[in-house]
Design a protein around this motif. Structure first.
Motif, PDB file in Angstrom:
ATOM      1  N   ASP A  18      18.988  33.483 -17.793  1.00  0.00           N
ATOM      2  CA  ASP A  18      18.400  33.625 -19.133  1.00  0.00           C
ATOM      3  C   ASP A  18      17.204  34.564 -19.078  1.00  0.00           C
ATOM      4  OD1 ASP A  18      17.581  33.379 -21.740  1.00  0.00           O
ATOM      5  OD2 ASP A  18      17.645  31.186 -21.764  1.00  0.00           O
ATOM      6  N   GLU A  19      17.410  35.794 -19.484  1.00  0.00           N
ATOM      7  CA  GLU A  19      16.385  36.844 -19.446  1.00  0.00           C
ATOM      8  C   GLU A  19      15.616  36.814 -18.129  1.00  0.00           C
ATOM      9  OE1 GLU A  19      14.720  38.253 -22.882  1.00  0.00           O
ATOM     10  OE2 GLU A  19      15.596  36.767 -24.220  1.00  0.00           O
TER      11      GLU A  19
ATOM     12  N   SER B  50      20.134  31.499 -25.800  1.00  0.00           N
ATOM     13  CA  SER B  50      19.757  30.490 -24.800  1.00  0.00           C
ATOM     14  C   SER B  50      20.443  29.164 -25.088  1.00  0.00           C
ATOM     15  CB  SER B  50      18.240  30.283 -24.790  1.00  0.00           C
ATOM     16  OG  SER B  50      17.588  31.479 -24.446  1.00  0.00           O
TER      17      SER B  50
HETATM   18 MG   LIG Z   1      16.300  32.682 -25.392  1.00  0.00          MG
END
Ligand SMILES: [Mg+2]
Ligand SMILES: Nc1ncnc2c1ncn2[C@@H]1O[C@H](COP(=O)(O)OP(=O)(O)OP(=O)(O)O)[C@@H](O)[C@H]1O
Length: 262
Positions: free
Chosen positions: A168-169, A49
């Motif tokens: 991000d995910e 991240s």
């Molecule tokens: Mg992360």
């Protein structure tokens, strides 16, 4: 809707958080060619991240340079840069009091598009993510399923035709069936728009399914960067071998008969 992607280059990018004792990211060199679907893969805390957020300057690198189509990301105000880079996270973060259409229109409004153009773009995007504009345009986020809300998050990120989309995910919070259908959607959107996508996951199967390039990270460094079959067949070290795991052979076979068209 012909839209291309931008090339993203990280040159010696390092990040040390103010309260940190060690670098979260160490001198990463990485080029993501225009239109590539790149997946950052690695265990929790390895810096995925952090590295992703240096691209839209939500995190300012403490070393090195980020270039978007050859231009230093620091050359312009961060807020301006962020309007040109779509960003989708796990907690979708739709505005609860806005309708779906208003949520999708946030960046075009900031950019001062006229109302007719915004309306047209919203309907076009809802079509792209397969939500019928007639049915969904005026709903509030609470009237959506988790998967639908995530789709609206994708539409919002794409609204102003960004040339880079950071994710991000994004599908981590939905169940396996919805996740599979969202993966199909984003793969299709990528084929249609050829936006450069940088997608973070710690799910190996998700990475194999979506990526043109997999960038494997461990402890703040890139340990391997290559196409999925390379990662499976020629893991760079024991860490990567263990990550793709004992099921590497099964996964390799699955790649030969993909669930989705690549
Ligand atoms: Mg992360
Ligand atoms: N705002 C912050 N301030 C200080 N340290 C941070 C901050 N954000 C992250 N870190 C630290 O930086 C390192 C990398 O974190 P990062 O969030 O990039 O990992 P990640 O790979 O995305 O992990 P996950 O898969 O759990 O999301 C970790 O050691 C984390 O504790």
């Amino acid at each position: 809707m012909a839209e291309g992607g931008a090339r993203v280059e990280l040159r010696g990018v390092g990040v040390r958080y103010a309260n940190g004792t060690a670098d979260a990211v160490h001198a990463v060199d990485l080029t993501i060619d225009a239109g590539t679907f790149a997946v950052l893969l690695g265990p929790s805390g390895c810096g995925k991240s952090t590295l992703l957020r240096t691209i839209n300057r939500l995190v300012e690198p403490t070393a090195g340079t980020v270039l978007i189509d050859g231009a230093d990301a620091r050359a312009r105000p961060a807020t301006e840069l962020r309007r040109e880079i779509g960003y989708v996270i796990q907690a979708v973060g739709l505005f609860p009091h806005y309708t779906v259409a208003e949520n999708v229109a946030v960046v075009p409004r900031l950019l001062g598009w006229d109302e007719a153009r915004i309306r047209e773009r919203v309907d076009e995007l809802l079509g792209l993510i397969r939500l019928d504009p007639e049915r969904y345009r005026d709903r509030r986020p609470r009237e959506l399923s988790g998967g639908e809300a995530q789709r609206v998050g994708v539409a919002r990120a794409l609204a102003a035709r960004p040339r880079v989309l950071l994710m991000d995910e994004p599908f981590a919070a939905v169940d396996a069936i919805v996740r599979a259908s969202l993966q199909d959607e984003i793969a299709r959107v990528h084929r249609e728009l050829r936006t450069t996508i940088v997608f973070v996951t710690h799910d190996v199967d998700e990475a194999l399914r979506l990526a043109d390039r997999i960038v494997v990270m461990n402890a703040g460094r890139v340990v391997q960067n290559g196409p999925p079959d390379d990662i499976l067949e020629r893991p760079a070290d024991d860490f990567v071998r263990e990550l793709v795991g004992v099921d590497a052979e099964t996964r390799r076979l699955a790649l030969e008969r993909p669930l989705i068209e690549r």
